[in-house]
Design a protein around this motif. Structure first.
Motif, PDB file in Angstrom:
ATOM      1  N   UNK A   1       0.928  -1.107  -0.189  1.00  0.00           N
ATOM      2  CA  UNK A   1      -0.387   0.355   0.372  1.00  0.00           C
ATOM      3  C   UNK A   1       0.788   1.112   0.257  1.00  0.00           C
ATOM      4  N   UNK A   2       1.891   1.578   0.588  1.00  0.00           N
ATOM      5  CA  UNK A   2       2.205   2.360   0.923  1.00  0.00           C
ATOM      6  C   UNK A   2       4.053   2.778   0.123  1.00  0.00           C
ATOM      7  N   UNK A   3       4.264   1.872  -0.441  1.00  0.00           N
ATOM      8  CA  UNK A   3       5.732   1.061  -1.424  1.00  0.00           C
ATOM      9  C   UNK A   3       7.043   0.766  -0.066  1.00  0.00           C
ATOM     10  N   UNK A   4       8.037   0.918  -1.248  1.00  0.00           N
ATOM     11  CA  UNK A   4       9.107   0.423  -0.675  1.00  0.00           C
ATOM     12  C   UNK A   4       9.226   1.241   0.586  1.00  0.00           C
ATOM     13  N   UNK A   5      10.015   2.986   0.103  1.00  0.00           N
ATOM     14  CA  UNK A   5      10.486   4.095   0.843  1.00  0.00           C
ATOM     15  C   UNK A   5       9.983   4.047   2.479  1.00  0.00           C
ATOM     16  N   UNK A   6       8.176   3.616   2.266  1.00  0.00           N
ATOM     17  CA  UNK A   6       7.326   3.691   3.331  1.00  0.00           C
ATOM     18  C   UNK A   6       7.206   2.722   4.219  1.00  0.00           C
ATOM     19  N   UNK A   7       7.993   1.451   3.447  1.00  0.00           N
ATOM     20  CA  UNK A   7       7.819   0.545   4.375  1.00  0.00           C
ATOM     21  C   UNK A   7       8.520   0.623   5.525  1.00  0.00           C
ATOM     22  N   UNK A   8      10.152   1.014   4.426  1.00  0.00           N
ATOM     23  CA  UNK A   8      11.279   0.829   5.626  1.00  0.00           C
ATOM     24  C   UNK A   8      11.127   2.340   6.185  1.00  0.00           C
ATOM     25  N   UNK A   9      10.850   3.495   5.503  1.00  0.00           N
ATOM     26  CA  UNK A   9       9.972   4.379   7.066  1.00  0.00           C
ATOM     27  C   UNK A   9       9.856   3.404   8.495  1.00  0.00           C
ATOM     28  N   UNK A  10       8.501   3.371   7.649  1.00  0.00           N
ATOM     29  CA  UNK A  10       7.974   2.416   9.000  1.00  0.00           C
ATOM     30  C   UNK A  10       8.798   1.033   9.859  1.00  0.00           C
ATOM     31  N   UNK A  11       9.651   0.698   9.574  1.00  0.00           N
ATOM     32  CA  UNK A  11      10.406   0.250  10.501  1.00  0.00           C
ATOM     33  C   UNK A  11      11.161   0.672  10.991  1.00  0.00           C
ATOM     34  N   UNK A  12      11.867   1.327  10.671  1.00  0.00           N
ATOM     35  CA  UNK A  12      12.984   2.232  11.410  1.00  0.00           C
ATOM     36  C   UNK A  12      12.268   3.390  12.443  1.00  0.00           C
ATOM     37  N   UNK A  13      11.080   3.544  12.271  1.00  0.00           N
ATOM     38  CA  UNK A  13      10.095   4.149  13.146  1.00  0.00           C
ATOM     39  C   UNK A  13       9.528   3.208  14.280  1.00  0.00           C
ATOM     40  N   UNK A  14       9.588   2.027  13.609  1.00  0.00           N
ATOM     41  CA  UNK A  14       8.744   0.863  15.375  1.00  0.00           C
ATOM     42  C   UNK A  14      10.582   0.785  16.083  1.00  0.00           C
ATOM     43  N   UNK A  15      11.197   0.639  15.084  1.00  0.00           N
ATOM     44  CA  UNK A  15      12.551   0.270  15.510  1.00  0.00           C
ATOM     45  C   UNK A  15      13.669   1.401  16.829  1.00  0.00           C
ATOM     46  N   UNK A  16      13.108   2.236  16.445  1.00  0.00           N
ATOM     47  CA  UNK A  16      13.205   3.885  17.102  1.00  0.00           C
ATOM     48  C   UNK A  16      12.700   3.151  18.209  1.00  0.00           C
ATOM     49  N   UNK A  17      11.288   2.886  18.466  1.00  0.00           N
ATOM     50  CA  UNK A  17      10.048   3.198  19.332  1.00  0.00           C
ATOM     51  C   UNK A  17      10.772   2.340  20.368  1.00  0.00           C
ATOM     52  N   UNK A  18      11.003   0.843  19.703  1.00  0.00           N
ATOM     53  CA  UNK A  18      11.241  -0.063  20.590  1.00  0.00           C
ATOM     54  C   UNK A  18      13.006   0.698  21.052  1.00  0.00           C
ATOM     55  N   UNK A  19      13.752   0.825  20.773  1.00  0.00           N
ATOM     56  CA  UNK A  19      15.351   1.385  21.264  1.00  0.00           C
ATOM     57  C   UNK A  19      14.902   1.933  22.444  1.00  0.00           C
ATOM     58  N   UNK A  20      14.078   3.011  22.283  1.00  0.00           N
ATOM     59  CA  UNK A  20      13.874   3.761  23.680  1.00  0.00           C
ATOM     60  C   UNK A  20      12.880   3.430  24.808  1.00  0.00           C
ATOM     61  N   UNK A  21      12.504   2.061  24.338  1.00  0.00           N
ATOM     62  CA  UNK A  21      11.757   1.277  25.893  1.00  0.00           C
ATOM     63  C   UNK A  21      13.179   0.615  26.435  1.00  0.00           C
ATOM     64  N   UNK A  22      13.773  -0.027  25.548  1.00  0.00           N
ATOM     65  CA  UNK A  22      15.355  -0.729  24.899  1.00  0.00           C
ATOM     66  C   UNK A  22      16.187   0.070  26.270  1.00  0.00           C
ATOM     67  N   UNK A  23      16.001   1.687  25.612  1.00  0.00           N
ATOM     68  CA  UNK A  23      16.951   2.513  26.429  1.00  0.00           C
ATOM     69  C   UNK A  23      16.901   2.599  28.177  1.00  0.00           C
ATOM     70  N   UNK A  24      15.769   3.023  28.270  1.00  0.00           N
ATOM     71  CA  UNK A  24      15.051   3.133  29.345  1.00  0.00           C
ATOM     72  C   UNK A  24      15.144   1.837  30.787  1.00  0.00           C
ATOM     73  N   UNK A  25      15.356   0.554  29.933  1.00  0.00           N
ATOM     74  CA  UNK A  25      15.481  -0.678  30.692  1.00  0.00           C
ATOM     75  C   UNK A  25      16.718  -0.266  31.199  1.00  0.00           C
ATOM     76  N   UNK A  26      18.149  -0.336  29.889  1.00  0.00           N
ATOM     77  CA  UNK A  26      18.986  -0.483  29.875  1.00  0.00           C
ATOM     78  C   UNK A  26      19.392   0.579  31.224  1.00  0.00           C
ATOM     79  N   UNK A  27      18.672   1.912  31.074  1.00  0.00           N
ATOM     80  CA  UNK A  27      19.042   2.342  32.429  1.00  0.00           C
ATOM     81  C   UNK A  27      18.901   1.562  33.940  1.00  0.00           C
ATOM     82  N   UNK A  28      17.542   0.963  33.991  1.00  0.00           N
ATOM     83  CA  UNK A  28      17.328   0.818  34.838  1.00  0.00           C
ATOM     84  C   UNK A  28      18.107  -0.859  35.794  1.00  0.00           C
ATOM     85  N   UNK A  29      19.022  -0.743  34.628  1.00  0.00           N
ATOM     86  CA  UNK A  29      19.487  -1.934  35.108  1.00  0.00           C
ATOM     87  C   UNK A  29      18.881  -3.520  34.402  1.00  0.00           C
ATOM     88  N   UNK A  30      17.704  -3.455  33.536  1.00  0.00           N
ATOM     89  CA  UNK A  30      16.485  -4.629  33.535  1.00  0.00           C
ATOM     90  C   UNK A  30      16.927  -5.385  32.303  1.00  0.00           C
TER      91      UNK A  30
END
Length: 183
Positions: free
Chosen positions: A15-44
């Motif tokens: 529906x969105x094309x290849x560029x949209x797909x990779x941008x969406x996957x990168x946005x999701x990856x950044x989102x999850x990295x936000x969770x992981x960074x804070x988990x690392x701060x809490x030594x979890x």
């Protein structure tokens, strides 16, 4: 990884094309990295990662033993998306801004399988509600949110079947399965 992840990824690409797909996957990856960074701060540590069409669930290795810390971890993913949206808007990258803004706000909805629902549950527990009562309040908030969204879509004459299907999925199917939770 569940089949639904590949189905949603394929639909995004079609529906969105290849560029949209990779941008969406990168946005999701950044989102999850936000969770992981804070988990690392809490030594979890991370015990399990589940990937499905609705997103990624990161299950901690051990409980933080404080609902306040859980709340910070849960809200860190959407916060990353909202900050990237602000940065993208400030430089005129409006397509990237809208993608991150949509992802960040979508994840703040009060559904149990999204960050907003889990954050609401953690906040209610931190306020002294029992886990059972907090779960019932959170489920009620999700149902009211679905009703409000359906009325909003109907009022604005939005005829997009995919939106209504997603609301049904969030409201009925996922809670009945109870699979998209850490156990």
């Amino acid at each position: 990884m569940e089949f639904s992840f590949f189905l949603v990824a394929a639909l995004a690409g079609i529906l969105g094309g290849t560029v949209f797909f990779f941008r969406l996957m990168f946005a999701c990856l950044l989102h999850e990295c936000g969770h992981l960074a804070v988990m690392a701060l809490f030594h979890q540590s991370v015990r399990r990662v589940a990937v499905c069409g609705l997103g990624i669930l990161i299950c901690p290795g051990e409980s933080l033993s404080a609902y306040g810390k859980d709340l910070i971890v849960l809200l860190s993913g959407p916060l990353v998306n909202l900050l990237v949206a602000l940065g993208a808007w400030s430089i005129g990258a409006f397509e990237i801004c809208s993608m991150h803004l949509s992802l960040g706000l979508f994840n703040l909805l009060p559904y149990p399988q999204l960050d907003g629902g889990a954050a609401l549950y953690a906040w209610l527990c931190a306020m002294g509600f029992s886990p059972h009562v907090a779960g019932r309040i959170q489920t009620g908030a999700a149902f009211l949110c679905s009703l409000a969204l359906v009325f909003f879509l109907l009022w604005n004459h939005v005829v997009q079947l995919s939106l209504y299907c997603m609301l049904c999925y969030l409201t009925l199917w996922m809670p009945l399965q109870g699979r998209f939770r850490c156990k």
